[in-house]
Design an enzyme around this catalytic site. Structure first.
Site: not given
Ligand code: S3P
Length: 444
Positions: A27-28, A176, A327
């Site tokens: 997903k990321s 994020q 996660d």
């Molecule tokens: C993600 C960062 C994480 C994670 C999310 C995906 C990303 O969140 O929980 O599912 O793709 O950068 P945070 O940046 O709030 O920790």
């Protein structure tokens, strides 16, 4: 706003799980491939894109910002980008549904462009904190107006006309947040620096390099990194092959560990060391997980994972490991219930601001199924008794990972485990139920 009909689902005690499968794309990486493709000049081709609702919403947002985004086949997408600083002002609000990743990264990308855009999402996303992203972006020169306290959605952002490069130390470990600042920094002249006390997933940095930007990554302190981006690059289109998502693989993986007699192979799972905290933890608990055929695909390390049902023991999971498995705590807590002895998971403050208050939702999921769980400060303790009574109906609170974790628990519980709403699973793991059934899981 996305309207998703509620759909309850129940998992029942199952025989051994067997087979091989590849879970959907990460997903990321999928969000980032679409956004960087949209910021490149020319055609970016993506294979293995996660076609979950979260990522589809990012694709739609990139279209509204002026990129041409085409689906050419299952998982195959092409994007004709507009170049750094080239986004057009969208006519309507950008709707990110359930996804903070799509939303926060897009807010960052827009903050470095001289346009105004409105960002919105579903009831879960509207509760999530956005101020953490807006603070550094306002230093870069963007201006946000949000209707609700805490910068919550819906919000309108006027991007910076002349973005200022900043040096930024995020107050929380968040990929994020880091990514939003780096994406905004693309529009600024000179060097944008993010200093992380705890290293978080580094897909944005890696992908920026893949698209031709200059990014320097240096160690910082014991667990941190200093990331320096040279602004105003010309991003060149680059092919992206999205590997299988380790956060999705976590569900069949834990299912195989706790369902007696299981032997499952999960193919081509990304093993980026900033995403493998769950593997480390489960192996410490005694899990039989073999990491086979380690190879490189599209700049990321991938491997096949062979997982066999295992006798697990409770352990202490240190707080500094949290960013590498942020996660995975709901499903780890399911493994912990089936272990022998208490598992203590430390430093889980950030779980309170995920798709749900995941710390509370995880403890409730366990308790309603007869497993003792306790929250003390930011720590979660699960009393492992090598069994779960089950029989509970779990409130998922619009959270895909709570839904999937509960269903995994039901496969090895004495009584069935139900979830009030399995619809949100489609945000990150389309086809979850069919894939689990193909291994022998009893879910209906
Ligand atoms: C993600 C960062 C994480 C994670 C999310 C995906 C990303 O969140 O929980 O599912 O793709 O950068 P945070 O940046 O709030 O920790």
């Amino acid at each position: 706003m996305n309207q998703i009909a509620e759909s309850p689902l129940t998992a029942r005690r199952s025989g051994p799980l067997h087979g091989r499968l590849r879970v959907p794309g990460d997903k990321s990486i999928s969000h980032r491939a679409l956004i960087l493709g949209a910021l490149s000049v020319g055609e970016t081709r993506i294979s293995g894109l996660l076609e979950g609702e979260d990522v589809i919403n990012t694709a739609k947002a990139m279209r509204r910002l002026g990129a041409i985004v085409l689906r050419e086949g299952a998982g195959f997408w092409s994007i004709h980008g507009v170049g750094v600083g080239g986004f057009a002002a969208p006519a309507d609000a950008l709707d990110f549904g359930n996804s903070a990743t799509g939303c926060r990264l897009a807010i960052g990308a827009v903050a470095g462009c001289p346009i105004t855009a409105t960002f919105d999402g579903d009831a879960s996303l509207r509760k999530r904190p956005m101020q953490r992203v807006l603070d550094p972006l306002e230093r870069i020169g963007a201006k946000a107006t949000a209707a609700a306290a805490g910068g919550r959605l819906p919000l309108t952002l006027a991007g910076a006309r002349d973005p200022i490069p900043i040096v930024y130390e995020p107050p929380v470990a968040s990929a994020q947040l880091k990514s939003a600042v780096l994406l905004a920094g693309l529009g600024a002249p000179g060097e944008t620096v993010v200093i992380e006390a705890e290293a978080t997933r580094d897909h944005t940095e890696r992908m920026l390099v893949h698209f031709g930007a200059e990014v320097r990554v240096e160690p910082h302190g014991t667990h941190g990194r200093r990331i320096t981006l040279t602004g105003q690059p010309e991003l060149n289109p680059a092919a992206v092959a999205v590997p299988a998502d380790p956060s999705s693989a976590a569900f069949p993986l834990v299912a195989a560990l706790i369902t007696p007699g299981s032997d499952v192979i999960l193919e081509s799972v990304m093993t980026n060391p900033l995403r493998t905290g769950l593997l480390t933890t489960l192996r410490e608990m005694g899990a039989a997980i073999e990491i086979l055929d380690v190879r490189n695909e599209g700049g990321e390390e991938i491997a096949d994972l062979r997982v066999r049902a295992s006798a697990l023991k409770g352990i202490d999971v240190p707080a500094e490991r949290a960013p590498t498995m942020i996660d995975e705590y709901p499903v780890l807590s399911v493994a912990a219930a089936f272990a022998d002895g208490t598992t203590t998971m430390r430093g889980l403050k950030e779980l309170r601001v995920k798709e749900s208050d995941r710390l509370a939702a995880t403890a409730d999921m366990l308790r309603v199924n007869g497993v003792e769980a306790e929250i003390a400060g930011d720590d979660l303790m699960v009393a492992g008794k090598r069994r779960a009574a089950g029989g509970g109906r779990v409130a998922t609170h619009m959270d895909h990972r709570i839904a999937m974790s509960a269903l995994v628990m039901g496969l090895a519980s004495e009584q069935p485990v139900g979830v009030d709403d399995a619809a949100f699973i489609a945000t990150s793991f389309p086809g979850f139920v069919d894939l689990m059934r193909s291994l022998g899981a009893n879910m209906a």
